[in-house]
Design an enzyme around this catalytic site. Sequence first.
Site, short mmCIF file in Angstrom:
data_model
loop_
_atom_site.label_atom_id
_atom_site.label_comp_id
_atom_site.label_asym_id
_atom_site.label_seq_id
_atom_site.Cartn_x
_atom_site.Cartn_y
_atom_site.Cartn_z
N CYS A 65 12.89 16.46 -11.18
CA CYS A 65 12.97 15.10 -10.62
C CYS A 65 14.41 14.58 -10.71
O CYS A 65 14.76 13.90 -11.68
CB CYS A 65 12.00 14.16 -11.34
SG CYS A 65 12.03 12.49 -10.64
N CYS A 85 14.85 10.87 -10.95
CA CYS A 85 14.73 10.31 -12.30
C CYS A 85 15.99 10.57 -13.12
O CYS A 85 16.42 9.72 -13.90
CB CYS A 85 13.56 10.94 -13.07
SG CYS A 85 12.08 11.27 -12.12
N ASP A 86 16.56 11.75 -12.99
CA ASP A 86 17.60 12.20 -13.92
C ASP A 86 19.03 12.08 -13.40
O ASP A 86 19.97 12.36 -14.15
CB ASP A 86 17.36 13.68 -14.30
CG ASP A 86 16.08 13.87 -15.08
OD1 ASP A 86 15.51 12.86 -15.52
OD2 ASP A 86 15.63 15.02 -15.24
#
Length: 271
Positions: A141, A144-145
């Site tokens: 992801c 997200c990161d």
Amino acid sequence: MSDLRNLIIIGSGPAAWTAAIYAARAKLNPLVLAGEQSGGQLMNTMLVENFPGFPEGILGPELMVNMRKQAIRLGVEVIDKDVTKLTQNSKLKTTNYNLNLKTSNKAEFMAKAVIIATGATANTLKLPGEKRLMGRGVGVCAVCDAPLYKDAERVFVIGGGDSAIEEAMALAKYAKEIIILVRKNKMRATAIMQDHIKQRNNIKIWYNSEALEFLGEKNLEQVKIIKGGKESLCSAKGLFYAIGHTPATKFLVGSGIKVDDNGYIFIKGGE
Ligand code: NDP
């Protein structure tokens, strides 16, 4: 004889714990069948920075332990077993008690209502080095990161669909160079998404390219890649998979609950 429950929640990701917390506070006495590997996808994540309430961020596994503890404190019963089968007893269709569940330890439950919150698992290629470096450079992801890759020299994304472009776009705000590895000679992503990346001069696409292996001591350092038939070792701080997801719905086979070709549940009116 099956154990009759008011409400059974299947799953142990944020959706399942949220449902459990709300149901417990409504005095519905929910039972969570959390699965043998409780916690969902966040268990494979490092720092979560986009969940409100944690100004310094929180580690994914810690967040999941907290959600579970919160549910238990409110009286939620949790059993860490997988649901292997869900059936509906058609003879009892006129009653409220027509859902039957079997678990991996052969326990049986009946429920008035079931919430399926089993989520989906991001597909990966199970390449050498992947398990060890998952969450340490290898991820699923990038949205997200991405901030964790500020000023990273190079990050790879694998995939040729819209998700691969979305991941690359998220990373492009932080990393110096993003390379999308596409296994064929073209992407399947929609034209408008492909236009987006043309405006980013730090995103490159390598066609006919596949990752073969991940290398690195503690964190990802290199990716072995085959490009146009030639193998090489490429340095990289990160690599993100964007090759689709598989929903955890196999236990619904024979349940009468319809799923699409990829295993996603049809919602009423959604067919
Ligand atoms: P897709 O199924 O569309 O694409 C998956 C990609 O992964 C394909 O390019 C496929 O390659 C590649 N792939 C699959 N297996 C492998 C493998 N073993 N090795 C290398 N590559 C592999 O999934 P997405 O998650 O991208 O998209 C799912 C849906 O969500 C789509 O309908 C998409 O349009 C939508 N979506 C929309 C977005 C938006 O509009 N903002 C953002 C993200 C997703 P190949 O092409 O060769 O089969």
